[in-house]
Design an enzyme around this catalytic site. Structure first.
Site, short mmCIF file in Angstrom:
data_model
loop_
_atom_site.label_atom_id
_atom_site.label_comp_id
_atom_site.label_asym_id
_atom_site.label_seq_id
_atom_site.Cartn_x
_atom_site.Cartn_y
_atom_site.Cartn_z
N TYR A 141 0.88 -1.17 0.00
CA TYR A 141 0.00 0.00 0.00
C TYR A 141 0.91 1.21 0.00
O TYR A 141 0.92 2.00 0.92
CB TYR A 141 -0.86 -0.07 1.27
CG TYR A 141 -2.01 0.90 1.38
CD1 TYR A 141 -2.96 1.05 0.38
CD2 TYR A 141 -2.18 1.65 2.56
CE1 TYR A 141 -4.03 1.91 0.52
CE2 TYR A 141 -3.25 2.51 2.71
CZ TYR A 141 -4.17 2.64 1.69
OH TYR A 141 -5.24 3.50 1.84
N ARG B 261 -11.95 9.04 6.43
CA ARG B 261 -11.69 9.63 7.73
C ARG B 261 -11.77 11.15 7.60
O ARG B 261 -12.87 11.71 7.66
CB ARG B 261 -10.33 9.17 8.27
CG ARG B 261 -10.32 7.70 8.68
CD ARG B 261 -8.98 7.27 9.30
NE ARG B 261 -7.88 7.34 8.36
CZ ARG B 261 -7.58 6.37 7.48
NH1 ARG B 261 -8.30 5.27 7.43
NH2 ARG B 261 -6.55 6.50 6.65
N GLU C 105 -7.52 -1.72 -9.70
CA GLU C 105 -6.44 -1.00 -9.04
C GLU C 105 -5.22 -1.03 -9.95
O GLU C 105 -4.74 -2.11 -10.32
CB GLU C 105 -6.11 -1.60 -7.67
CG GLU C 105 -7.21 -1.38 -6.65
CD GLU C 105 -6.78 -1.74 -5.23
OE1 GLU C 105 -5.63 -2.21 -5.05
OE2 GLU C 105 -7.59 -1.54 -4.31
N TYR D 33 -13.48 -6.00 6.04
CA TYR D 33 -12.05 -5.82 6.30
C TYR D 33 -11.72 -5.60 7.77
O TYR D 33 -10.57 -5.80 8.20
CB TYR D 33 -11.49 -4.68 5.44
CG TYR D 33 -11.61 -3.30 6.05
CD1 TYR D 33 -10.52 -2.71 6.67
CD2 TYR D 33 -12.82 -2.60 6.01
CE1 TYR D 33 -10.61 -1.45 7.23
CE2 TYR D 33 -12.91 -1.35 6.57
CZ TYR D 33 -11.82 -0.77 7.18
OH TYR D 33 -11.93 0.48 7.74
N LYS E 17 -10.76 -9.19 -2.28
CA LYS E 17 -9.53 -9.11 -3.05
C LYS E 17 -9.15 -10.43 -3.72
O LYS E 17 -8.25 -10.46 -4.55
CB LYS E 17 -8.38 -8.69 -2.14
CG LYS E 17 -8.51 -7.28 -1.59
CD LYS E 17 -8.18 -6.25 -2.65
CE LYS E 17 -8.03 -4.87 -2.03
NZ LYS E 17 -7.56 -3.88 -3.01
N THR F 114 -6.59 -11.42 -9.57
CA THR F 114 -5.53 -10.42 -9.72
C THR F 114 -4.88 -10.68 -11.07
O THR F 114 -4.36 -11.77 -11.30
CB THR F 114 -4.50 -10.54 -8.59
OG1 THR F 114 -5.14 -10.36 -7.33
CG2 THR F 114 -3.40 -9.50 -8.76
#
Length: 414
Positions: free
Chosen positions: A124, A138, A195, A241, A250, A254
């Site tokens: 990440y 947030r 992503e 999560y 996820k 991929t």
């Protein structure tokens, strides 16, 4: 440098690149290692006897794992020999016919996963992506979690669902909470996302359990880079999560590109590492630059329609380097092995058109993404194809990564 193989202007695969892949053909269904050159592939198994004996077994394998395990000296030998075989007028006359006979048009090749992936870790490491997500969920003041600037955050992914470009991905089913405060419901994911990522394959001997790889030495364990799309079910992810992180949101698939570009091909495009503040712990420090100027873009192509470029980003926005990722991954004594895959996490830039996911481009669904032909999107629909491309370019030399593409199929009802 000129090759006897025709290389079209603007090709991803000039003589300076020489990326590795695993392919088969209808006339020869055995999987074997190849090197991309222009619009063709050099079959390394077919040319193996022209290489030194110590690398021949690796070149006749059905995956890149053995070659990955041999380390830098062997990688340099193979690269040098391959270049010599492909250079115009550089090989012995008696070998020229053999080489020409094992050069195959890419249009005749079926591409496969380049390695047997034992383990897969997703990091990440893009500061702009992490900041954007933090602001969304947030606030601007608390966007980055307290640990983010101190260590490369990551999670262990599912190697079994890593697929090669061109493999469709099916919309997953799962639990979601459409209305905050209400009980969850079960059904098809409604907020499917891509992503934009890059990943590298671990090479060299790796390390034994209980040993560590330092950030200074980690370069010996990076075989090469590839493009990646880590498909994400955002609504499933939001509910599941907590408290252990990504799970079924996820593991639906991929996608990686079939070509692995060696680090040696990228060295002309090295740039300074991203500035890090506060100063990192000693085990994460390395003097060697290991950031690259790699242009990245994402196109979305609805079924039966033209594609639209919806994102242009760059690998240079990586805050944590691949060397720091390896050092942190192994600081506990965790062993890594040739063929392990380590991904960057979503790579977003500084501007809105460089955001590397639909979550950011639509800003959590509050904005509309306009497509060529009049269509719009906030998240992915069935039939959409996502195509990721990447290349470096400088002084007339282009080093490309091919394509990382996948199409969304409808969910299968229970």
């Amino acid at each position: 440098m000129a090759s006897f193989v025709n290389i079209p202007v603007g090709s991803d695969f000039p003589l300076e690149n020489l990326p590795y892949g695993v392919f088969s053909t209808k006339t020869n269904p055995r999987k074997r290692i190849g090197v991309a050159i222009g619009e063709h592939v050099l079959d390394l198994a077919g040319a193996a006897k022209l290489y030194p004996p110590e690398v021949q077994d690796a070149l006749t394998s059905d995956s890149l794992n053995l070659l990955m395990s041999l380390g830098h000296t062997a990688w340099n030998v193979v690269r040098t020999c391959t270049r010599e075989l492909l250079l115009k007028n550089s090989i012995l006359e008696q070998n020229a016919m053999l080489v020409r006979n094992v050069i195959i048009p890419q249009s005749e090749c079926d591409m496969h996963l380049p390695a047997n992936i034992g383990d897969y870790t997703d990091f990440y490491s893009s500061i702009h992506h992490a900041t954007n997500v933090g602001i969304m969920f947030r606030s601007k003041e608390t966007a980055l979690m307290p640990n983010w600037r101190y260590l490369p955050v990551g999670y262990h992914g599912r190697a079994s669902s890593v697929v090669v470009s061109g493999t469709p991905v099916r919309r997953p089913l799962g639990q979601t909470v459409p209305v905050e405060g209400q009980p969850p419901v079960f059904g098809a994911c409604k907020l499917l996302d891509f992503e934009l990522e890059m990943a590298f394959f671990v090479g060299g001997p790796g390390n034994q359990l209980g040993e560590r790889i330092t950030a200074e030495d980690a370069w010996k364990n990076v075989f090469g880079f590839t493009l990646m799309n880590d498909w994400s079910a955002r609504d499933i992810q939001k509910w599941e999560y907590v408290p252990l992180g990504p799970f079924t949101a996820k593991n639906l698939g991929t996608t990686i590109a079939p070509w692995v570009v060696p680090v040696a091909s990228l060295e002309p495009f090295l740039i300074d590492n991203y500035p890090q503040e506060p100063e990192v712990f000693p085990y994460l420090k390395h003097q060697r630059p290991f950031n690259f100027d790699i242009n990245l873009e994402v196109s979305l192509k609805p079924e039966g329609a033209a594609e639209t470029v919806i994102c242009k980003s760059n690998y240079k926005y990586m805050y944590w380097t691949a060397l720091q990722q390896i050092a942190h991954h192994t600081v506990t004594g965790c062993n890594v092995r040739p063929g392990d895959l380590m991904a960057s996490g979503t790579i977003s830039g500084e501007t809105e058109d460089s955001y590397g996911s639909m979550l950011e481009l639509s800003w959590r669904g509050s904005k509309t993404i306009n497509l060529n032909g009049g269509g719009t999107r906030k998240f992915l629909q069935d039939g959409d194809e996502v195509i990721i491309r990447g290349h470096c370019q400088r002084d007339g030399v282009r080093i490309g990564f091919g394509e990382c593409a996948g199409k969304v199929l409808p969910a299968i009802p229970l």
